[in-house]
Design an enzyme around this catalytic site. Structure first.
Site, mmCIF file in Angstrom:
data_model
loop_
_atom_site.group_PDB
_atom_site.id
_atom_site.type_symbol
_atom_site.label_atom_id
_atom_site.label_comp_id
_atom_site.label_asym_id
_atom_site.label_seq_id
_atom_site.Cartn_x
_atom_site.Cartn_y
_atom_site.Cartn_z
ATOM 1 N N TRP A 105 -2.449 1.315 2.423
ATOM 2 C CA TRP A 105 -1.438 0.429 3.011
ATOM 3 C C TRP A 105 -1.083 0.856 4.420
ATOM 4 O O TRP A 105 -0.941 0.022 5.315
ATOM 5 C CB TRP A 105 -0.211 0.338 2.107
ATOM 6 C CG TRP A 105 -0.509 -0.383 0.830
ATOM 7 C CD1 TRP A 105 -0.489 0.142 -0.428
ATOM 8 C CD2 TRP A 105 -0.919 -1.755 0.682
ATOM 9 N NE1 TRP A 105 -0.848 -0.831 -1.343
ATOM 10 C CE2 TRP A 105 -1.112 -1.990 -0.693
ATOM 11 C CE3 TRP A 105 -1.139 -2.801 1.578
ATOM 12 C CZ2 TRP A 105 -1.522 -3.234 -1.200
ATOM 13 C CZ3 TRP A 105 -1.552 -4.040 1.079
ATOM 14 C CH2 TRP A 105 -1.732 -4.251 -0.290
ATOM 15 N N ASP A 175 7.670 1.681 5.017
ATOM 16 C CA ASP A 175 7.216 0.727 4.000
ATOM 17 C C ASP A 175 7.543 1.345 2.638
ATOM 18 O O ASP A 175 6.918 2.308 2.214
ATOM 19 C CB ASP A 175 5.706 0.504 4.152
ATOM 20 C CG ASP A 175 5.137 -0.420 3.073
ATOM 21 O OD1 ASP A 175 5.888 -0.870 2.185
ATOM 22 O OD2 ASP A 175 3.919 -0.705 3.140
ATOM 23 N N LYS A 199 7.103 -5.232 -6.750
ATOM 24 C CA LYS A 199 6.762 -3.986 -7.431
ATOM 25 C C LYS A 199 7.956 -3.519 -8.276
ATOM 26 O O LYS A 199 7.811 -3.180 -9.423
ATOM 27 C CB LYS A 199 6.395 -2.889 -6.421
ATOM 28 C CG LYS A 199 5.394 -3.329 -5.349
ATOM 29 C CD LYS A 199 3.966 -3.421 -5.868
ATOM 30 C CE LYS A 199 3.019 -4.165 -4.941
ATOM 31 N NZ LYS A 199 2.788 -3.570 -3.645
HETATM 32 C C1 LIG Z 1 1.878 -4.039 -2.440
HETATM 33 C C2 LIG Z 1 2.093 -3.308 -1.170
HETATM 34 C C3 LIG Z 1 2.001 -3.935 0.084
HETATM 35 C C4 LIG Z 1 1.593 -5.380 0.233
HETATM 36 O O1 LIG Z 1 2.566 -6.224 -0.231
HETATM 37 P P1 LIG Z 1 2.438 -7.811 -0.168
HETATM 38 O O2 LIG Z 1 3.808 -8.226 -0.577
HETATM 39 O O3 LIG Z 1 1.365 -8.207 -1.113
HETATM 40 O O4 LIG Z 1 2.124 -8.208 1.221
HETATM 41 C C5 LIG Z 1 2.264 -3.179 1.207
HETATM 42 N N1 LIG Z 1 2.608 -1.884 1.120
HETATM 43 C C6 LIG Z 1 2.695 -1.244 -0.059
HETATM 44 C C7 LIG Z 1 3.066 0.206 -0.092
HETATM 45 C C8 LIG Z 1 2.447 -1.938 -1.245
HETATM 46 O O5 LIG Z 1 2.529 -1.302 -2.429
#
Ligand SMILES: *Cc1c(COP(=O)(O)O)cnc(C)c1O
Length: 366
Positions: A105, A175, A199
């Site tokens: 990511w 993030d 998540k």
């Molecule tokens: C799932 C995830 C993303 C991407 O998320 P989307 O909502 O599908 O764009 C980005 N960063 C991390 C750490 C993730 O787990």
């Protein structure tokens, strides 16, 4: 209903708390006496505005956030934030953005940032196969960087940062998609936190962006309205139609965390207990199972491991499925097995997996 539900170890969208789903079901046709669903409600209605402000308030309480921070509910996933952050904070700045890359990511975030300006990767875990997070003080940011970008939990590899970054002289961006609301954080360390809801915080379709007021002074003047943080702050996340139902679900999840769980400290202690159960099986398996990640970087959200004889992995998955344990396959880019045990995964689900891992090993190790 309870009997037909499986243990869902999906990495995202992940499992939601049963009581949250039941509440949504009860309120689906008529929201609290209104005779209409949240799905059908005007986002300008007082009832929806109340949902939005309650959700924000719940989050403020859970995270102990001061009034210096704005809480936005945006669309486009965490992935759009990979672009919006450098558009807002790097474009026209004449500065360099600093990225700590600990997994897939973080790498994707860098790729988008490069379109907007100069990027410097100040720590890269790829040479070590993304097997650990950086240690405190292992990276140093430029003093005049546009910002430093971190990923607190790398979902695919199963890595999590277990320390809070020290104050840096430039904005700190994180993030937190896959560990948001899973534990208390020192919010004041960060200037911008973002997380796709699917998540830990709710369903897909809404992304939470928490940003410090001062950051808005740095925003580039050349942005399209929908990509400009100032516009979303000014419009209270309602510049255009927001994802009303997803926000309502986040509202229910934050209520669940506050009222049923009792806050993030309690949530973190359950999450720690769940993760410890699985890592213990791995560690005590005499090499039958092996974790990919170094011990100090192990994620409490995504547990990744392999079976020493990889031919056994498909058998493991089939047998797990038969016992009601779904989505244990590792991400296609890394293989192996992965159990995502977000907030909503009950202790009993993890105990079931642990017991199965023991039995499987007894049956197949020679
Ligand atoms: C799932 C995830 C993303 C991407 O998320 P989307 O909502 O599908 O764009 C980005 N960063 C991390 C750490 C993730 O787990």
């Amino acid at each position: 209903m309870k009997n037909s539900r499986v243990y869902n170890f999906s990495a995202g969208p992940g499992a939601l708390p049963l009581s949250v789903l039941q509440r949504a079901q009860e309120e689906l046709l008529g929201f609290r006496g209104m005779g209409m669903s949240v799905l059908e409600m005007s986002h300008r209605s007082d009832r929806f505005k109340q949902i939005l402000s309650d959700t924000r308030e719940n989050m403020r309480v859970l995270l102990n956030l001061s009034e210096d921070y704005h809480i936005l509910f945006l669309q486009g996933g965490a992935t759009l934030q990979f672009s919006m952050i450098p558009m807002n904070l790097l474009r026209d700045s004449g500065r360099c953005a600093n990225y700590v890359v600990a997994g897939t990511w973080g790498k994707k975030a860098v790729k988008e940032a490069r379109r907007e300006g100069q990027v410097c990767v100040i720590w890269d875990g790829e040479p070590e196969g993304f097997s650990r997070m950086p240690r405190p003080n292992e990276w140093q940011s430029d003093s005049d960087a546009a910002y430093v970008h971190l990923t607190s939990n790398e979902t695919i590899h199963g890595l999590q940062m277990h320390w809070e970054p020290e104050a840096v002289s430039c904005p700190l961006v994180c993030d937190m998609s896959s560990d948001f609301l899973s534990r208390p954080i020192a919010a004041e360390c960060y200037d911008l936190i973002y997380a796709g809801a699917q998540k830990n915080a709710g369903p897909a379709g809404v992304t939470v962006v928490i940003l410090r007021e001062e950051l808005l002074e740095r925003v580039s003047a050349s942005l399209h309205a929908l990509l400009d943080y100032r516009v979303h702050v000014g419009a209270d996340s309602m510049y255009n139609t927001p994802p009303v139902f997803s926000i309502y679900m986040v509202n229910l999840v934050t209520q669940w965390l506050l009222q049923e769980i009792g806050g993030l400290r309690k949530m973190a202690s359950v999450n720690t207990e769940k993760a410890a159960m699985l890592y213990q099986v791995i560690d005590e398996s005499d090499g039958f199972y092996s974790g990919h990640v170094q011990a100090d970087s192990r994620s409490r959200m995504n547990v990744t491991w392999r079976i020493s004889d990889s031919k056994l992995e498909p058998i493991f998955l089939t047998q797990a499925l038969r016992r009601g344990m779904h989505n244990l396959k590792g991400h296609r880019s890394v293989g192996g097995l992965r159990a995502s045990i977000y907030n909503a995964m009950p202790l009993q689900g993890v105990r079931t997996l642990r017991d199965f891992m023991h039995e499987f090993r007894e049956e197949y190790s020679h």
